[in-house]
Enzyme design. Sequence first.
Site, mmCIF file in Angstrom:
data_model
loop_
_atom_site.group_PDB
_atom_site.id
_atom_site.type_symbol
_atom_site.label_atom_id
_atom_site.label_comp_id
_atom_site.label_asym_id
_atom_site.label_seq_id
_atom_site.Cartn_x
_atom_site.Cartn_y
_atom_site.Cartn_z
ATOM 1 N N HIS A 1 0.824 -1.209 0.000
ATOM 2 C CA HIS A 1 0.000 0.000 0.000
ATOM 3 C C HIS A 1 0.858 1.259 0.000
ATOM 4 O O HIS A 1 2.004 1.259 0.466
ATOM 5 C CB HIS A 1 -0.940 -0.003 1.192
ATOM 6 C CG HIS A 1 -2.004 -1.055 1.106
ATOM 7 N ND1 HIS A 1 -3.041 -1.130 1.994
ATOM 8 C CD2 HIS A 1 -2.181 -2.077 0.236
ATOM 9 C CE1 HIS A 1 -3.824 -2.153 1.674
ATOM 10 N NE2 HIS A 1 -3.312 -2.745 0.616
ATOM 11 N N GLU B 1 0.684 3.986 1.805
ATOM 12 C CA GLU B 1 1.097 4.401 3.143
ATOM 13 C C GLU B 1 2.277 3.559 3.630
ATOM 14 O O GLU B 1 3.213 4.072 4.246
ATOM 15 C CB GLU B 1 -0.053 4.272 4.155
ATOM 16 C CG GLU B 1 -1.308 5.014 3.802
ATOM 17 C CD GLU B 1 -2.341 4.147 3.097
ATOM 18 O OE1 GLU B 1 -3.527 4.272 3.436
ATOM 19 O OE2 GLU B 1 -1.966 3.338 2.208
ATOM 20 N N CYS C 1 -6.706 1.248 5.150
ATOM 21 C CA CYS C 1 -7.169 -0.060 5.611
ATOM 22 C C CYS C 1 -6.712 -0.193 7.074
ATOM 23 O O CYS C 1 -5.943 0.631 7.568
ATOM 24 C CB CYS C 1 -6.582 -1.178 4.747
ATOM 25 S SG CYS C 1 -4.812 -1.434 4.960
ATOM 26 N N CYS D 1 -2.782 -0.412 7.484
ATOM 27 C CA CYS D 1 -2.108 0.876 7.282
ATOM 28 C C CYS D 1 -2.397 1.825 8.444
ATOM 29 O O CYS D 1 -1.522 2.576 8.874
ATOM 30 C CB CYS D 1 -2.506 1.495 5.958
ATOM 31 S SG CYS D 1 -1.762 0.651 4.535
#
Length: 146
Positions: free
Chosen positions: A74, A76, A102, A105
Amino acid sequence: MTRPNWNELFVETTLLFAKRSSCLKSQQAALLVKDNRIISFGINGSPAGHINCSEHSEAICGKDSNGSCFLGIHAEQNAIGYAARNGINTNDCVVYCTQSPCISCAKLVVAAGIKEFYYISYYRLDDGIKFLEQAGVSIKRIKNDS
């Protein structure tokens, strides 16, 4: 010419970085900002140097047990990971991200000492938003006027 405020500038920059994503399913980006300076950024996709779906196909990345891209990291995670590898302090940073986080993260955001999280659109689940709120991280949806 109208001079953009900092939020407008960082939203536009986040959207521009998202165009670099190698993921065919979803192009995401995250900026880490401290004192109105970008200290790190990340885009979603496979690890650097690995195969990616933009050069092959989405099927090449495979699926994990949740049905998500197996090779996908991801935005992040990439932004915080880069900062960690390079000794960049993320405490009290602000995140600008194309989507709300999510749950994984969100946990990483809290562990990294990030104090604010701005996002442009909603992720399909709201667990990450709830986690950040409970942890005392300010989270806000930010409007994209472009």
